[in-house]
Design a protein around this motif. Structure first.
Motif, PDB file in Angstrom:
ATOM      1  N   ASP A 108      27.518  45.842 -37.663  1.00  0.00           N
ATOM      2  CA  ASP A 108      27.037  44.472 -37.912  1.00  0.00           C
ATOM      3  C   ASP A 108      28.069  43.492 -37.358  1.00  0.00           C
ATOM      4  OD1 ASP A 108      26.305  41.977 -38.905  1.00  0.00           O
ATOM      5  OD2 ASP A 108      26.165  42.658 -40.985  1.00  0.00           O
ATOM      6  N   ARG A 109      27.718  42.834 -36.262  1.00  0.00           N
ATOM      7  CA  ARG A 109      28.682  41.978 -35.577  1.00  0.00           C
ATOM      8  C   ARG A 109      29.232  40.865 -36.470  1.00  0.00           C
ATOM      9  NH1 ARG A 109      28.264  39.024 -29.744  1.00  0.00           N
ATOM     10  NH2 ARG A 109      30.231  37.938 -29.952  1.00  0.00           N
ATOM     11  N   GLU A 110      28.398  40.243 -37.271  1.00  0.00           N
ATOM     12  CA  GLU A 110      28.885  39.169 -38.145  1.00  0.00           C
ATOM     13  C   GLU A 110      29.873  39.712 -39.171  1.00  0.00           C
ATOM     14  OE1 GLU A 110      25.937  36.648 -39.906  1.00  0.00           O
ATOM     15  OE2 GLU A 110      24.841  36.453 -38.014  1.00  0.00           O
ATOM     16  N   ALA A 111      29.559  40.867 -39.737  1.00  0.00           N
ATOM     17  CA  ALA A 111      30.475  41.480 -40.704  1.00  0.00           C
ATOM     18  C   ALA A 111      31.774  41.908 -40.024  1.00  0.00           C
ATOM     19  CB  ALA A 111      29.806  42.686 -41.370  1.00  0.00           C
ATOM     20  N   LEU A 112      31.670  42.387 -38.798  1.00  0.00           N
ATOM     21  CA  LEU A 112      32.868  42.786 -38.056  1.00  0.00           C
ATOM     22  C   LEU A 112      33.744  41.571 -37.771  1.00  0.00           C
ATOM     23  CD1 LEU A 112      34.539  44.947 -36.653  1.00  0.00           C
ATOM     24  CD2 LEU A 112      33.081  44.659 -34.626  1.00  0.00           C
TER      25      LEU A 112
ATOM     26  N   ALA B 193      36.959  48.413 -44.483  1.00  0.00           N
ATOM     27  CA  ALA B 193      36.344  47.164 -44.033  1.00  0.00           C
ATOM     28  C   ALA B 193      35.699  47.326 -42.660  1.00  0.00           C
ATOM     29  CB  ALA B 193      37.385  46.047 -43.993  1.00  0.00           C
ATOM     30  N   TYR B 194      36.419  47.922 -41.727  1.00  0.00           N
ATOM     31  CA  TYR B 194      35.882  48.079 -40.366  1.00  0.00           C
ATOM     32  C   TYR B 194      34.750  49.091 -40.334  1.00  0.00           C
ATOM     33  CZ  TYR B 194      39.992  45.467 -38.739  1.00  0.00           C
ATOM     34  OH  TYR B 194      40.950  44.512 -38.531  1.00  0.00           O
ATOM     35  N   ASP B 195      34.871  50.154 -41.107  1.00  0.00           N
ATOM     36  CA  ASP B 195      33.830  51.178 -41.124  1.00  0.00           C
ATOM     37  C   ASP B 195      32.517  50.584 -41.620  1.00  0.00           C
ATOM     38  OD1 ASP B 195      33.045  53.886 -40.636  1.00  0.00           O
ATOM     39  OD2 ASP B 195      33.018  54.209 -42.805  1.00  0.00           O
ATOM     40  N   GLY B 196      32.599  49.761 -42.646  1.00  0.00           N
ATOM     41  CA  GLY B 196      31.403  49.135 -43.186  1.00  0.00           C
ATOM     42  C   GLY B 196      30.839  48.042 -42.296  1.00  0.00           C
ATOM     43  N   ALA B 197      31.641  47.538 -41.362  1.00  0.00           N
ATOM     44  CA  ALA B 197      31.217  46.408 -40.538  1.00  0.00           C
ATOM     45  C   ALA B 197      30.926  46.783 -39.087  1.00  0.00           C
ATOM     46  CB  ALA B 197      32.306  45.336 -40.566  1.00  0.00           C
TER      47      ALA B 197
ATOM     48  N   VAL C 216      33.331  42.112 -29.770  1.00  0.00           N
ATOM     49  CA  VAL C 216      32.622  42.779 -28.675  1.00  0.00           C
ATOM     50  C   VAL C 216      33.476  43.928 -28.146  1.00  0.00           C
ATOM     51  CG1 VAL C 216      31.772  42.486 -26.295  1.00  0.00           C
ATOM     52  CG2 VAL C 216      31.221  40.783 -28.049  1.00  0.00           C
ATOM     53  N   TYR C 217      34.767  43.687 -27.990  1.00  0.00           N
ATOM     54  CA  TYR C 217      35.689  44.740 -27.533  1.00  0.00           C
ATOM     55  C   TYR C 217      35.674  45.932 -28.493  1.00  0.00           C
ATOM     56  CZ  TYR C 217      40.152  47.148 -27.019  1.00  0.00           C
ATOM     57  OH  TYR C 217      41.127  48.117 -26.903  1.00  0.00           O
ATOM     58  N   VAL C 218      35.709  45.667 -29.795  1.00  0.00           N
ATOM     59  CA  VAL C 218      35.717  46.745 -30.794  1.00  0.00           C
ATOM     60  C   VAL C 218      34.437  47.570 -30.682  1.00  0.00           C
ATOM     61  CG1 VAL C 218      35.608  47.230 -33.282  1.00  0.00           C
ATOM     62  CG2 VAL C 218      37.310  45.620 -32.388  1.00  0.00           C
ATOM     63  N   MET C 219      33.321  46.904 -30.523  1.00  0.00           N
ATOM     64  CA  MET C 219      32.054  47.629 -30.384  1.00  0.00           C
ATOM     65  C   MET C 219      32.029  48.454 -29.094  1.00  0.00           C
ATOM     66  SD  MET C 219      29.319  44.919 -31.873  1.00  0.00           S
ATOM     67  CE  MET C 219      29.103  44.741 -33.632  1.00  0.00           C
ATOM     68  N   LYS C 220      32.595  47.892 -28.014  1.00  0.00           N
ATOM     69  CA  LYS C 220      32.693  48.656 -26.762  1.00  0.00           C
ATOM     70  C   LYS C 220      33.602  49.864 -26.940  1.00  0.00           C
ATOM     71  CE  LYS C 220      31.713  45.040 -23.385  1.00  0.00           C
ATOM     72  NZ  LYS C 220      32.261  44.231 -22.289  1.00  0.00           N
ATOM     73  N   CYS C 221      34.697  49.672 -27.668  1.00  0.00           N
ATOM     74  CA  CYS C 221      35.605  50.799 -27.952  1.00  0.00           C
ATOM     75  C   CYS C 221      34.856  51.909 -28.676  1.00  0.00           C
ATOM     76  CB  CYS C 221      36.773  50.357 -28.833  1.00  0.00           C
ATOM     77  SG  CYS C 221      38.131  49.586 -27.986  1.00  0.00           S
ATOM     78  N   ALA C 222      34.146  51.526 -29.729  1.00  0.00           N
ATOM     79  CA  ALA C 222      33.423  52.529 -30.517  1.00  0.00           C
ATOM     80  C   ALA C 222      32.409  53.266 -29.645  1.00  0.00           C
ATOM     81  CB  ALA C 222      32.731  51.864 -31.706  1.00  0.00           C
ATOM     82  N   ASN C 223      31.696  52.535 -28.785  1.00  0.00           N
ATOM     83  CA  ASN C 223      30.707  53.167 -27.908  1.00  0.00           C
ATOM     84  C   ASN C 223      31.364  54.079 -26.876  1.00  0.00           C
ATOM     85  OD1 ASN C 223      28.502  51.972 -29.170  1.00  0.00           O
ATOM     86  ND2 ASN C 223      28.565  50.171 -27.846  1.00  0.00           N
TER      87      ASN C 223
END
Length: 189
Positions: free
Chosen positions: A122-126, A115-119, A151-158
């Motif tokens: 895409d912020r809405e999907a996440l 689920a997370y990998d696919g999202a 937003v935190y998850v996206m920052k983590c990934a970056n």
């Protein structure tokens, strides 16, 4: 019985592997009070599992991005499930029940990974994946908190993407600051 406890004690005293160090950092980050008090993640066994699963996914996602990290990603998952197994046993679960629970947790974890990998892009999907999983047992997922966590998850990934694979392989891991959530009392972050 005494001998098995003594053997477990000696096993725990061994120097942790790089995967063990990464797992320890994942658990340390997932236990930060800001997630529970400030961002409304349920402070329950389910909520804690979800945060560990989320952070483990992020680390594994980064490791799998390079051939040199694939084996380490698998080892991190193995350490996580060994720790979950030990935790269930310490809570008093019997041998027969532990295997079933670990299997169920494994299925849940790999469902979260998908689920997370696919999202992730895409912020809405996440946000939808976070509402279903991280906030799945909460009476109502606070929209501002879900947005802050996404937003935190996206920052983590970056941030993880920028971390050198050799540092990660050495067990060194950095996470971004946890956002101050809409539920946190003023001055307590």
């Amino acid at each position: 019985m005494f001998l098995s406890r003594l053997l477990r004690l000696f096993k725990r005293r061994r120097a942790p592997s790089p995967a063990g160090h990464l797992h320890a950092r994942i658990v340390e980050q997932a236990r930060q009070p800001a997630f529970y008090a400030g961002l409304g993640v349920p402070d329950t066994l389910d909520g804690r599992f979800e945060l560990i699963a989320l952070h483990c996914f992020l680390v594994m996602h980064r490791l799998k991005a390079e051939p040199a990290g694939v084996d380490l990603a698998r080892e991190v998952a193995e350490v996580m499930f060994a720790d979950l197994d030990a935790s269930l046993r310490e809570m008093g679960a019997g041998d027969l029940g532990v295997g079933k629970r670990i299997k169920k947790m494994g299925q849940a974890f790999y469902g979260r990974v998908a689920a997370y990998d696919g999202a992730l892009a895409d912020r809405e999907a996440l946000e939808a994946a976070l509402r279903r999983n991280l906030y799945g047992t909460a009476p109502a997922a606070p929209p501002a908190a879900v947005a802050a966590v996404s937003v935190y998850v996206m920052k983590c990934a970056n941030l993880l993407e920028k971390q050198n694979i050799s540092d990660l392989s050495g067990g060194f891991l950095e996470f971004p600051l946890i956002p101050t959530g809409p539920l946190a009392p003023p001055g307590r972050h």
